[in-house]
Design an enzyme around this catalytic site. Structure first.
Site: not given
Ligand code: AMP
Length: 280
Positions: A37, A148, A186-187
């Site tokens: 993030h 991605k 996050s998981r």
């Molecule tokens: P989330 O909070 O998991 O819904 O993710 C929010 C944003 O962060 C989304 O655009 C995800 O694809 C991105 N994201 C989550 N994990 C990663 C990661 N390891 N690398 C790059 N972007 C991420």
């Protein structure tokens, strides 16, 4: 850094900034922020005058049997990370702020959501596109950044923006990984130490695809067998899907096409479902 929960308030601020000629870069997230993030936030700072982060665990993208209630949350830690990244505004609405009792409008991308995660989570992407469309209307971003790591989500959002003539440019950011290769998520916090080790089978399998393509193997069947065997060799892993798709349309691909071929996996490690992918 300002933290705002009222959609009308942040919308008024964003409209005013745009009237003054400022450009806005937006990073939507569900919080419990990690280095993936943070990479999106750093990139956002480079792309526009003002950066806006949203933190919202969106109920409409979780099915009733999924982890909405126990999804990890850490408001204090998240705000510290956002501040360290130099974010200008954090939008943190409540579910009621965005979905009042009489809520009844949804946005749906039809075909790009049928495969992969859409097949095993049939209501998921309707929730994602609906919340992203709402957030775009609230924040009015010139650019929005998506990881991605959630490749299908990135492709679905690009399709929504194109189909609905939205004026926001979508930027995809490469997956940020732990040193040993595990895609940050996050998981990952749900994993026990044995499961954490087992989870490496996803990135190991995807790396094998990369090596084999480099060595000249382009049979999709053969490549799918290679990655499935790698994941199945891990006793704690249970495959949800291992698939090969056109990276733009997210439709099954019969023949390898350079830089357009997406290999995507979803694997249960114990009770935790992890996803990862590679475009080769
Ligand atoms: P989330 O909070 O998991 O819904 O993710 C929010 C944003 O962060 C989304 O655009 C995800 O694809 C991105 N994201 C989550 N994990 C990663 C990661 N390891 N690398 C790059 N972007 C991420």
């Amino acid at each position: 850094m300002k933290v705002i929960s009222d959609p009308k308030k942040i919308q008024a601020i964003c409209l005013k900034l745009k009237k003054k000629g400022k450009s806005i870069a937006f990073v939507p997230t569900m919080g419990y922020l990690h280095a993936g993030h943070m990479k999106l936030m750093y990139e956002a700072k480079k792309k526009a005058d003002i950066s806006v982060l949203s933190i919202f665990v969106n109920p409409t993208q979780f099915a009733p049997n999924e982890d909405l209630a126990k999804y990890p949350r850490d408001k204090k830690g998240d705000l510290a990370k956002a501040k360290a990244c130099g974010v200008d505004f954090v939008f943190m609405p409540t579910p009621f702020n965005l979905y009042p009792e009489n809520y009844e409008t949804y946005v749906e991308v039809i075909n790009a959501t049928r495969q992969l995660c859409g097949a095993s989570r049939p209501t998921h992407f309707r929730g994602v596109t609906t919340i992203v469309a709402k957030l775009f209307n609230i924040v009015q971003p010139d650019v929005a950044l998506f990881g991605k790591k959630d490749f299908q989500q990135y492709a679905v959002i690009k399709k929504m923006v194109s189909d609905l003539n939205m004026p926001t440019k979508i930027i995809g950011v490469p997956t940020i990984r732990e040193k040993d290769g595990l895609a940050m998520s996050s998981r990952n916090v749900y994993l026990s130490s044995d499961e954490r080790k087992a989870a490496l089978c996803l990135s190991r399998g995807l790396n094998k695809i990369k090596e084999n393509v480099k060595a000249g193997i382009t049979s999709i069947d053969q490549l799918l067998k290679i990655i499935s065997a790698e994941i199945n060799s891990e006793s704690l892993a249970r495959i949800d899907y291992v698939a090969c798709m056109d990276a733009e349309t997210i439709q099954p691909l019969k023949n390898y096409e350079k830089q357009k071929t997406l290999f995507a996996v979803a694997v249960f490690i114990g009770k935790t479902r992890l996803i990862d992918n590679i475009v080769v």
